[in-house]
Write an enzyme that holds these catalytic residues in place. Structure first.
Site, mmCIF file in Angstrom:
data_model
loop_
_atom_site.group_PDB
_atom_site.id
_atom_site.type_symbol
_atom_site.label_atom_id
_atom_site.label_comp_id
_atom_site.label_asym_id
_atom_site.label_seq_id
_atom_site.Cartn_x
_atom_site.Cartn_y
_atom_site.Cartn_z
ATOM 1 C CG HIS A 69 -1.850 1.117 1.729
ATOM 2 N ND1 HIS A 69 -3.096 1.165 1.078
ATOM 3 C CD2 HIS A 69 -1.602 2.643 1.897
ATOM 4 C CE1 HIS A 69 -3.264 2.018 1.427
ATOM 5 N NE2 HIS A 69 -2.070 2.839 1.718
ATOM 6 C CD GLU A 70 1.556 3.738 3.037
ATOM 7 O OE1 GLU A 70 1.528 4.424 2.880
ATOM 8 O OE2 GLU A 70 0.850 3.253 3.992
ATOM 9 C CG HIS A 96 0.502 6.629 -0.970
ATOM 10 N ND1 HIS A 96 -0.304 7.401 -2.051
ATOM 11 C CD2 HIS A 96 0.403 5.216 -0.184
ATOM 12 C CE1 HIS A 96 -1.486 6.812 -0.338
ATOM 13 N NE2 HIS A 96 -0.983 5.757 0.021
#
Length: 202
Positions: free
Chosen positions: A100-101, A104
Site C-alpha cells: 500500500h505504502e 504511493h
C-alpha cells in the site's frame, strides 16, 4: 517568504513527512530484528519489477513507533516507508501495508513532478501493478483512534467552504478546489484560507 500551497497538498505533505524514527521498545525491536532488511529487499524488487529502478536502490523501510493510528506512511522525498510496529500483532497485514505504502512511492515516481492525489487514479494503478488491486485507502485494523478537538475553523473566501483543523495552519494555504477550478491547480492568494474562529472544540 511563506510557503504557498493548496490545502490538500499541505495535508499530503504532513502525512508523508515523518518524524525521526524511534523503536517502540527494546522488546519490539528484538521481535522485528532481521525483518526490516527483508522488507526493504522485497520493496526494492517490487519497484524494479515495475520499472522504478532509479529509486529502488534509495528506498528504505523502517519501523516507526510514533505511528499510532496509521498502519504505515510513505515519504517520497526521503524514499522512506515507515510501518507501525503494531503490525506485528497482525503479521498477515505486513505485506499488504508495505505494498500500500509502496504504491504511493511508485505512483509519485511515475508522475514525476506533477502533483497527484494521495489515493487517486495513479495510486490505484500502482496498487494493481503491485497486486493489491482491491486495496482501500484506509485500513480496518483495531488500532486505537486518537480523538482531538478541531479547534481551528478556516473558510475559503471564494467558495465559502469550511475547513476544521486540530492545529493552526502556519503557512499560506489555499482552497484546492478553487485553485483547480480557477487557476489550473496552482496556488492563488485569492483563495487563501482565512481563520474564522478558534475555540475549545468545534
Amino acid at each position: 517568504m511563506p510557503l504557498l500551497r493548496q490545502l490538500e497538498f499541505v495535508l499530503v505533505g504532513q502525512a508523508l513527512r515523518l518524524p525521526k524514527s524511534e523503536r517502540a521498545s527494546d522488546a519490539l525491536a528484538l521481535q522485528f530484528q532481521g525483518l526490516e532488511p527483508d522488507l526493504e529487499r522485497q520493496a526494492r524488487e517490487l519497484l524494479r519489477t515495475n520499472g522504478a529502478n532509479q529509486i529502488a536502490t534509495e528506498l528504505r523501510v523502517e519501523w516507526n513507533s510514533r505511528l499510532k493510528t496509521a498502519a504505515g506512511r510513505a515519504d517520497y522525498r526521503h524514499k522512506l516507508i515507515s510501518l507501525n510496529p503494531r503490525l506485528f500483532e497482525h503479521p498477515a497485514e505486513i505485506d499488504r501495508t508495505l505494498r500500500h505504502e509502496l504504491a504511493h512511492v511508485l505512483a509519485q515516481f511515475r508522475a514525476g513532478r506533477r502533483r497527484i492525489l494521495p489515493h487517486g487514479p495513479e495510486w490505484r494503478q500502482a496498487c494493481r501493478d503491485l497486486r493489491i488491486a482491491d486495496e482501500k485507502r484506509c485500513h480496518n485494523l483495531p488500532f486505537p483512534a486518537i480523538k482531538r478537538a478541531r479547534r481551528y475553523w478556516y473558510r475559503c473566501p471564494h467558495c465559502q467552504r469550511d475547513f476544521h483543523r486540530v492545529r493552526r495552519i502556519k503557512r499560506a494555504v489555499a482552497c484546492l478546489a478553487c485553485c483547480r477550478a480557477h487557476n489550473g491547480g496552482e496556488f492563488d492568494a485569492r483563495f487563501r484560507l482565512q481563520l474564522v474562529r478558534c475555540s475549545g472544540a468545534l
